[in-house]
Write a protein that holds these residues in place. Sequence first.
Motif, PDB file in Angstrom:
ATOM      1  N   ALA A  20       0.838  -1.207   0.000  1.00 28.68           N
ATOM      2  CA  ALA A  20       0.000   0.000   0.000  1.00 28.68           C
ATOM      3  C   ALA A  20       0.869   1.253   0.000  1.00 28.68           C
ATOM      4  CB  ALA A  20      -0.926  -0.001   1.213  1.00 28.68           C
ATOM      5  N   LYS A  21       1.919   1.253   0.795  1.00 26.48           N
ATOM      6  CA  LYS A  21       2.824   2.408   0.835  1.00 26.48           C
ATOM      7  C   LYS A  21       3.492   2.622  -0.520  1.00 26.48           C
ATOM      8  CE  LYS A  21       4.057   2.234   5.735  1.00 26.48           C
ATOM      9  NZ  LYS A  21       5.156   2.066   6.699  1.00 26.48           N
ATOM     10  N   GLU A  22       3.926   1.546  -1.138  1.00 23.87           N
ATOM     11  CA  GLU A  22       4.578   1.645  -2.443  1.00 23.87           C
ATOM     12  C   GLU A  22       3.609   2.189  -3.489  1.00 23.87           C
ATOM     13  OE1 GLU A  22       7.733   1.904  -4.693  1.00 23.87           O
ATOM     14  OE2 GLU A  22       7.821   1.226  -2.623  1.00 23.87           O
ATOM     15  N   GLN A  23       2.383   1.714  -3.450  1.00 21.43           N
ATOM     16  CA  GLN A  23       1.370   2.191  -4.390  1.00 21.43           C
ATOM     17  C   GLN A  23       1.086   3.677  -4.189  1.00 21.43           C
ATOM     18  OE1 GLN A  23       0.007   0.849  -7.062  1.00 21.43           O
ATOM     19  NE2 GLN A  23      -1.100   2.737  -7.392  1.00 21.43           N
ATOM     20  N   MET A  24       1.020   4.114  -2.951  1.00 20.96           N
ATOM     21  CA  MET A  24       0.765   5.524  -2.664  1.00 20.96           C
ATOM     22  C   MET A  24       1.903   6.398  -3.183  1.00 20.96           C
ATOM     23  SD  MET A  24      -0.903   5.243   1.126  1.00 20.96           S
ATOM     24  CE  MET A  24      -1.337   6.967   1.275  1.00 20.96           C
ATOM     25  N   LYS A  25       3.136   5.933  -3.024  1.00 20.54           N
ATOM     26  CA  LYS A  25       4.284   6.716  -3.505  1.00 20.54           C
ATOM     27  C   LYS A  25       4.304   6.769  -5.031  1.00 20.54           C
ATOM     28  CE  LYS A  25       7.280   4.569  -0.811  1.00 20.54           C
ATOM     29  NZ  LYS A  25       8.542   4.197  -0.164  1.00 20.54           N
ATOM     30  N   SER A  27       1.718   6.495  -7.027  1.00 17.94           N
ATOM     31  CA  SER A  27       0.591   7.339  -7.414  1.00 17.94           C
ATOM     32  C   SER A  27       0.953   8.816  -7.271  1.00 17.94           C
ATOM     33  CB  SER A  27      -0.625   7.001  -6.554  1.00 17.94           C
ATOM     34  OG  SER A  27      -1.692   7.847  -6.842  1.00 17.94           O
ATOM     35  N   ARG A  28       1.656   9.127  -6.225  1.00 18.60           N
ATOM     36  CA  ARG A  28       2.063  10.520  -5.985  1.00 18.60           C
ATOM     37  C   ARG A  28       3.020  11.001  -7.074  1.00 18.60           C
ATOM     38  NH1 ARG A  28       0.142  14.975  -3.619  1.00 18.60           N
ATOM     39  NH2 ARG A  28       1.805  16.288  -2.860  1.00 18.60           N
ATOM     40  N   GLU A  29       3.931  10.137  -7.500  1.00 17.78           N
ATOM     41  CA  GLU A  29       4.855  10.503  -8.582  1.00 17.78           C
ATOM     42  C   GLU A  29       4.078  10.877  -9.839  1.00 17.78           C
ATOM     43  OE1 GLU A  29       7.794   7.479  -9.282  1.00 17.78           O
ATOM     44  OE2 GLU A  29       8.310   7.372  -7.165  1.00 17.78           O
ATOM     45  N   THR A  30       3.050  10.112 -10.145  1.00 20.09           N
ATOM     46  CA  THR A  30       2.209  10.399 -11.308  1.00 20.09           C
ATOM     47  C   THR A  30       1.458  11.715 -11.112  1.00 20.09           C
ATOM     48  OG1 THR A  30       1.930   8.045 -11.731  1.00 20.09           O
ATOM     49  CG2 THR A  30       0.328   9.520 -12.748  1.00 20.09           C
ATOM     50  N   GLN A  31       0.922  11.912  -9.931  1.00 21.83           N
ATOM     51  CA  GLN A  31       0.176  13.142  -9.649  1.00 21.83           C
ATOM     52  C   GLN A  31       1.047  14.384  -9.813  1.00 21.83           C
ATOM     53  OE1 GLN A  31      -1.187  12.477  -5.672  1.00 21.83           O
ATOM     54  NE2 GLN A  31      -2.948  11.248  -6.312  1.00 21.83           N
ATOM     55  N   LEU A  32       2.305  14.286  -9.403  1.00 23.21           N
ATOM     56  CA  LEU A  32       3.195  15.450  -9.481  1.00 23.21           C
ATOM     57  C   LEU A  32       3.537  15.836 -10.919  1.00 23.21           C
ATOM     58  CD1 LEU A  32       5.609  14.813  -6.480  1.00 23.21           C
ATOM     59  CD2 LEU A  32       3.775  16.509  -6.647  1.00 23.21           C
TER      60      LEU A  32
END
Length: 82
Positions: A20-25, A27-32
Amino acid sequence: MKVLKMYAKKGPDAETLAKAKEQMKKSRETQLQENGTWLGIIYGSYYYNENRDDVIVKYNEWIESITADELKAFAKRILTST
């Protein structure tokens, strides 16, 4: 609801939490890379007159600091508040 009850009882296992932590990170890279994310950060800084640099710089640190015990307590709070 079944998963929430399980988390309230035992918390997530280490493998699930790590995924879950890896997925959140990721996802954040894509969002940025998207303008909407930056617009939201800039708007929030202006509208609330806050420095939102930590939202960008410390995000991964915040994600890594989440523990299974914290998620267990959170799940319990959700179940008892409904």
